[in-house]
Design an enzyme around this catalytic site. Structure first.
Site, PDB file in Angstrom:
ATOM      1  N   CYS A  79      29.062   5.341  24.419  1.00 52.51           N
ATOM      2  CA  CYS A  79      30.277   5.966  24.631  1.00 52.51           C
ATOM      3  C   CYS A  79      30.349   7.344  23.918  1.00 52.51           C
ATOM      4  O   CYS A  79      29.796   7.435  23.213  1.00 52.51           O
ATOM      5  CB  CYS A  79      31.623   5.250  24.075  1.00 52.51           C
ATOM      6  SG  CYS A  79      31.770   3.583  24.717  1.00 52.51           S
ATOM      7  N   ASP A  80      31.248   7.935  24.778  1.00 51.40           N
ATOM      8  CA  ASP A  80      31.357   9.587  24.144  1.00 51.40           C
ATOM      9  C   ASP A  80      32.441  10.094  24.614  1.00 51.40           C
ATOM     10  O   ASP A  80      33.111   9.982  25.881  1.00 51.40           O
ATOM     11  CB  ASP A  80      30.288  10.388  24.470  1.00 51.40           C
ATOM     12  CG  ASP A  80      30.182  11.701  23.689  1.00 51.40           C
ATOM     13  OD1 ASP A  80      29.994  11.892  22.472  1.00 51.40           O
ATOM     14  OD2 ASP A  80      30.667  12.783  24.300  1.00 51.40           O
ATOM     15  N   SER A  81      33.481  10.681  23.726  1.00 48.72           N
ATOM     16  CA  SER A  81      34.712  11.276  24.104  1.00 48.72           C
ATOM     17  C   SER A  81      34.775  12.889  24.092  1.00 48.72           C
ATOM     18  O   SER A  81      34.128  13.376  23.039  1.00 48.72           O
ATOM     19  CB  SER A  81      35.975  10.709  23.378  1.00 48.72           C
ATOM     20  OG  SER A  81      35.983   9.286  23.512  1.00 48.72           O
TER      21      SER A  81
END
Length: 212
Positions: A79-81
Site C-alpha cells: 500500500c501507499d498513500s
C-alpha cells in the site's frame, strides 16, 4: 493461507488485526523516489499505485525470508498513500517546517487522500497468480487551526511520520472534520478495497480471518 503485509506501518497492521486478519509482516526495500522517477509518474493516483505495486512485488520476491510461508507462498499486499492538494502530490513531510507549512495550507480546506493497493497472489499451490491493484480516493476536510495549534500538533512528531501530515486514528483525529469515502483507506489500507481485490483473486475475506 496467509496474508503478508509489505509495510512497516503499525496503523495498517492494526487495521487488519481489528478486522480479524493476522498478517505476517515483511517490509519492502523499495526506494520510493527512485521508483517514481523510473516510471515518470506525476498523477497522484499513478504515484500511489506504482509505489504500492513496487512494494508488493519486492516482498513477493523475498518470501523465503519468512519461514512460515517460505515453501508455500502467500498473498502479498502493498500500500501507499499520498495527499492531493491543489493538484500537487504530498507524502510524508521531510521535516517539522514542511509539516507546519503543509498544515497552514490544509487548514479550513479539503484534500483528497489517495491510497494505492496492490495484491500479488504468490501461493505455490492453488494460487491464481493474480497481480492486481486499485486506488481508494477519499476527500478529507480539515479544521481551521490557528498557528499555535498547528505548531502544537507538529511538535508531537506525528505529522512527520504519515502521508499527508495527519492521521484519522491518532493525535490528528480532532482536526479532521469529515471524510467522504472509505474511512480505513485514510488510515492507510482500505479494507473494502482489499476485500474486493482478494475476491478478484478467488479468495474470500473469511478465508483469511482468524478462527472465532
Amino acid at each position: 493461507m496467509r496474508l503478508v503485509l509489505a509495510s512497516a506501518s503499525p496503523a495498517r497492521l492494526a487495521l487488519l488485526r481489528s478486522a480479524g486478519v493476522d498478517p505476517l509482516v515483511l517490509v519492502s526495500g523499495v526506494d520510493e523516489p527512485a521508483v517514481v522517477e523510473r516510471y515518470g509518474v506525476t498523477d497522484p493516483l499513478d504515484v500511489c499505485l506504482v509505489l504500492a505495486r513496487a512494494k508488493a512485488e519486492d516482498v513477493a520476491g523475498r518470501l523465503e525470508e519468512l519461514d512460515a510461508v517460505a515453501d508455500e507462498g502467500a498473498l502479498v499486499v502493498g500500500c501507499d498513500s499520498v495527499l492531493e492538494l491543489d493538484g500537487e502530490v504530498h507524502g510524508k513531510p521531510a521535516d517539522a517546517d514542511e509539516a507546519a507549512a503543509r498544515w497552514r495550507r490544509m487548514r479550513g480546506r479539503s484534500g483528497v487522500l489517495h491510497t494505492g493497493h496492490w495484491l500479488v497472489d504468490a501461493r505455490e499451490d492453488g494460487g491464481s497468480g493474480a497481480t492486481l491493484g486499485a486506488v481508494s480516493s477519499t476527500t478529507v476536510s480539515f479544521a481551521d487551526l490557528d498557528d499555535e495549534e498547528v505548531a502544537a500538533y507538529v511538535a508531537t512528531g506525528e505529522p512527520l511520520r504519515v502521508a499527508g501530515a495527519f492521521t484519522l486514528d491518532g493525535l490528528g483525529a480532532p482536526y479532521v472534520e469529515s471524510v467522504d469515502g472509505e474511512p480505513s483507506a485514510v488510515v492507510g489500507l482500505g479494507l473494502a478495497t482489499l476485500r474486493s481485490l482478494l475476491d478478484d483473486a478467488g479468495v474470500r475475506w473469511s478465508d483469511l480471518r482468524r478462527p472465532a
